[in-house]
Structure formats: structure tokens, C-alpha cells
Design a protein around this motif. Sequence first.
Motif, mmCIF file in Angstrom:
data_model
loop_
_atom_site.group_PDB
_atom_site.id
_atom_site.type_symbol
_atom_site.label_atom_id
_atom_site.label_comp_id
_atom_site.label_asym_id
_atom_site.label_seq_id
_atom_site.Cartn_x
_atom_site.Cartn_y
_atom_site.Cartn_z
ATOM 1 N N GLN A 59 25.268 12.216 46.603
ATOM 2 C CA GLN A 59 24.099 11.713 45.874
ATOM 3 C C GLN A 59 24.483 10.393 45.198
ATOM 4 O O GLN A 59 24.687 10.339 43.987
ATOM 5 C CB GLN A 59 23.636 12.727 44.833
ATOM 6 N N PRO A 60 24.625 9.323 45.971
ATOM 7 C CA PRO A 60 25.182 8.065 45.463
ATOM 8 C C PRO A 60 24.357 7.389 44.369
ATOM 9 O O PRO A 60 24.879 6.532 43.660
ATOM 10 C CB PRO A 60 25.256 7.178 46.716
ATOM 11 N N ASP A 61 23.099 7.767 44.210
ATOM 12 C CA ASP A 61 22.270 7.118 43.198
ATOM 13 C C ASP A 61 22.182 7.914 41.894
ATOM 14 O O ASP A 61 21.474 7.511 40.969
ATOM 15 C CB ASP A 61 20.856 6.889 43.743
ATOM 16 N N ASP A 62 22.897 9.027 41.819
ATOM 17 C CA ASP A 62 22.937 9.818 40.590
ATOM 18 C C ASP A 62 23.964 9.193 39.645
ATOM 19 O O ASP A 62 25.165 9.197 39.924
ATOM 20 C CB ASP A 62 23.301 11.268 40.906
ATOM 21 N N ILE A 63 23.505 8.678 38.535
ATOM 22 C CA ILE A 63 24.377 7.915 37.636
ATOM 23 C C ILE A 63 25.485 8.783 37.052
ATOM 24 O O ILE A 63 26.667 8.383 37.035
ATOM 25 C CB ILE A 63 23.551 7.266 36.509
ATOM 26 N N GLU A 64 25.137 9.959 36.560
ATOM 27 C CA GLU A 64 26.153 10.808 35.934
ATOM 28 C C GLU A 64 27.199 11.263 36.943
ATOM 29 O O GLU A 64 28.390 11.331 36.623
ATOM 30 C CB GLU A 64 25.498 12.009 35.253
ATOM 31 N N LEU A 65 26.783 11.583 38.156
ATOM 32 C CA LEU A 65 27.744 11.944 39.198
ATOM 33 C C LEU A 65 28.653 10.761 39.532
ATOM 34 O O LEU A 65 29.855 10.926 39.764
ATOM 35 C CB LEU A 65 27.020 12.428 40.452
ATOM 36 N N THR B 242 20.160 -0.334 40.779
ATOM 37 C CA THR B 242 19.423 0.109 39.591
ATOM 38 C C THR B 242 18.795 -1.091 38.886
ATOM 39 O O THR B 242 19.051 -2.241 39.235
ATOM 40 C CB THR B 242 20.361 0.848 38.613
ATOM 41 N N ALA B 243 18.007 -0.784 37.878
ATOM 42 C CA ALA B 243 17.348 -1.841 37.100
ATOM 43 C C ALA B 243 17.108 -1.330 35.688
ATOM 44 O O ALA B 243 17.227 -0.134 35.402
ATOM 45 C CB ALA B 243 16.029 -2.236 37.758
ATOM 46 N N GLY B 244 16.787 -2.266 34.792
ATOM 47 C CA GLY B 244 16.425 -1.904 33.435
ATOM 48 C C GLY B 244 17.518 -1.166 32.691
ATOM 49 O O GLY B 244 18.698 -1.535 32.746
ATOM 50 N N ASP B 245 17.130 -0.091 31.979
ATOM 51 C CA ASP B 245 18.079 0.653 31.166
ATOM 52 C C ASP B 245 19.172 1.300 32.002
ATOM 53 O O ASP B 245 20.324 1.391 31.560
ATOM 54 C CB ASP B 245 17.349 1.729 30.362
ATOM 55 N N ASP B 246 18.823 1.759 33.202
ATOM 56 C CA ASP B 246 19.832 2.379 34.062
ATOM 57 C C ASP B 246 20.914 1.365 34.445
ATOM 58 O O ASP B 246 22.109 1.665 34.416
ATOM 59 C CB ASP B 246 19.188 2.945 35.327
ATOM 60 N N ARG B 247 20.486 0.172 34.792
ATOM 61 C CA ARG B 247 21.463 -0.864 35.156
ATOM 62 C C ARG B 247 22.350 -1.203 33.958
ATOM 63 O O ARG B 247 23.577 -1.351 34.104
ATOM 64 C CB ARG B 247 20.748 -2.121 35.649
ATOM 65 N N ALA B 248 21.764 -1.317 32.773
ATOM 66 C CA ALA B 248 22.542 -1.621 31.570
ATOM 67 C C ALA B 248 23.556 -0.513 31.288
ATOM 68 O O ALA B 248 24.697 -0.778 30.882
ATOM 69 C CB ALA B 248 21.614 -1.805 30.376
ATOM 70 N N LYS B 249 23.141 0.727 31.507
ATOM 71 C CA LYS B 249 24.029 1.869 31.277
ATOM 72 C C LYS B 249 25.227 1.825 32.219
ATOM 73 O O LYS B 249 26.371 2.036 31.790
ATOM 74 C CB LYS B 249 23.242 3.166 31.481
ATOM 75 N N VAL B 250 24.985 1.546 33.477
ATOM 76 C CA VAL B 250 26.070 1.491 34.459
ATOM 77 C C VAL B 250 26.979 0.299 34.172
ATOM 78 O O VAL B 250 28.218 0.413 34.239
ATOM 79 C CB VAL B 250 25.507 1.413 35.886
ATOM 80 N N ARG B 251 26.381 -0.839 33.854
ATOM 81 C CA ARG B 251 27.184 -2.024 33.546
ATOM 82 C C ARG B 251 28.095 -1.763 32.353
ATOM 83 O O ARG B 251 29.279 -2.135 32.361
ATOM 84 C CB ARG B 251 26.272 -3.215 33.246
ATOM 85 N N THR B 252 27.570 -1.115 31.311
ATOM 86 C CA THR B 252 28.366 -0.828 30.122
ATOM 87 C C THR B 252 29.560 0.059 30.464
ATOM 88 O O THR B 252 30.676 -0.190 30.014
ATOM 89 C CB THR B 252 27.498 -0.145 29.050
#
Length: 285
Positions: A213-219, A247-257
Motif C-alpha cells: 500500500q505505497p500511498d499509506d503514509i503511516e505504513l 501527495t499534496a497539502g497537509d499530507d505532503r507537509a507531513k511527509v516532508r517533515t
Amino acid sequence: MAGAVDLSALKQRAAGDGGAAAPSGGVEITEANLEAEVLVRSSQVPVVVLLWSPRSDASIQLGDALASLAAADGGKWSLATVNVDVVPRVAQMFGVQAIPTVVALGAGQPLSSFQGVQPPEQLRQWIDSLLNAVAGKLPGDGDPDQPEQVDPELAQARAHLDAGDFDAAGKAYQAILDANPGHAEAKGAVRQIGFLQRATARAPGAVVAADAQPDDIELAFAAADVEILQQNVGAAFDRLVGLVQRTAGDDRAKVRTRLVELFELFDPADPEVIAGRRKLANALY
């Protein structure tokens, strides 16, 4: 060696198993004392790490030869030994491909290495060249016979870390950092302890789950942690860079962080970090 270091509390010792006896000298390295005996110590004097196995007589011969040289040099450098059968994750961190392997470090960074047994005269030349290369250049360079003057609070934090008490060590280092925000050791320790507490709790199948599930952020976060523990740093960075692109928006910011936090576990000059930052910049802009 500037990367994430496993400092877990598993103070395993080589046990008699019918194999060869342990090398006659040097500090035995475990996952618990690696930070203090190799990384911190190498800021004072060069540390020569012998990666050995009781299955290898050549390892014992080389260890005894290095121990003799260390004794003759009277503290100009430190000998450390890693039983690859007992602490395989430490051996993996050094990228061992053959036994015996010897790696020399200064200020936490690899300086030189070789594999296999070497004649005593070549060992002597290698040690001499190592000492000449670092003369006057280590952060804690000075008289090795003089005890290090350590702040009591710092000494207590190190003691907690050596004992494998992550919670106590984290709190102690955080207190030091609160009082002195520029304290390099405390800053690095707080960062790595936090990572290790999180990463060592990850499920063994985290990478497989994230691949499914490559798009699942927590995984993806869990898989990246496991990959870094396995020293597969480039794969961890690429996984999260790919997620930034998707990703985009808050999800992208979360991954970048999270990706930036992982970069900060390593020396900024590490080639993997440089490549990862470049890929992140391309993904963002």
C-alpha cells in the motif's frame, strides 16, 4: 557512522560455545555501549574496531596482534571488538562483508579499513599512518592519560544511555538541551533516542506492508524507519520522496517533515543525505 546508531539495551556478551576464545584485548562493543566506546571515544583518540567471529581463528590472531600494538602505544588509540555473531546489527552497520574486518574511526567518521590478517609490520605501519593522519585534528585531542572532565548531568545521561534506559536518557539529555540549546551531544542524543524508540517498536513486516500500500503514509513512515535500522538508507529516503511526489497539502507537509527529520539523523555531508535532499527539492519544486 554518522547515521542512526542502534543503542538498545541488549548488553549481549560472547558466550563460550566451543569456538575460538575472544581476542585478548580491547573493549567489547555491544549495541548499548557503541555510542560511548566508539563514537564519543573516537573524538578523543582514534578507535580501531575489529569485527570478528569465534568461528574464525584468523580473527583471534588479528585481535591479539592489535591488542599488543594498543598496549605498546599506551592509549594513543583505542581498540574495540565486535563479535558479529552476538551483535549482528552492529556488524551490519559497519557493512561487514568478510571476517575479520578492521575499521578505524576518528570523530565518529570512518578513516580507513582493511579485511583479513595482516603481518605485524604492516599493522604497525597502518597504525602509525592512522595516528599521523589525525594528529591534532580530533575535537577532544589531548593527553589520553588525563581523565575527561564531564559535567555530572552529562555523565548521568550517558550512564542511562549505556544502561539502555531510553526514557531516562531522553529526559536527562532533554534537560541538558533545555539549559543549553546549542549542546551538540544532547541535541544528537535526543534526536537519535527518539528515532530508536519509535523505530525499534516497528513491526518486522513493515516494509512488505508499505510496498503493498505505497500511498499509506503511516505504513510508509514505519517502513522507512525499519529500512534505516537495516542501513538501507537510500531506500528509506526514496520511499518518502516518492510519497511527497504523490501527495499534496497537509499530507505532503507531513511527509516532508518526517523526511527532514530522518535527514537530521545523519551528517549533512553524508552522500545519501545530499542525494536525498536534492531529490526532495526536485519533488517539491
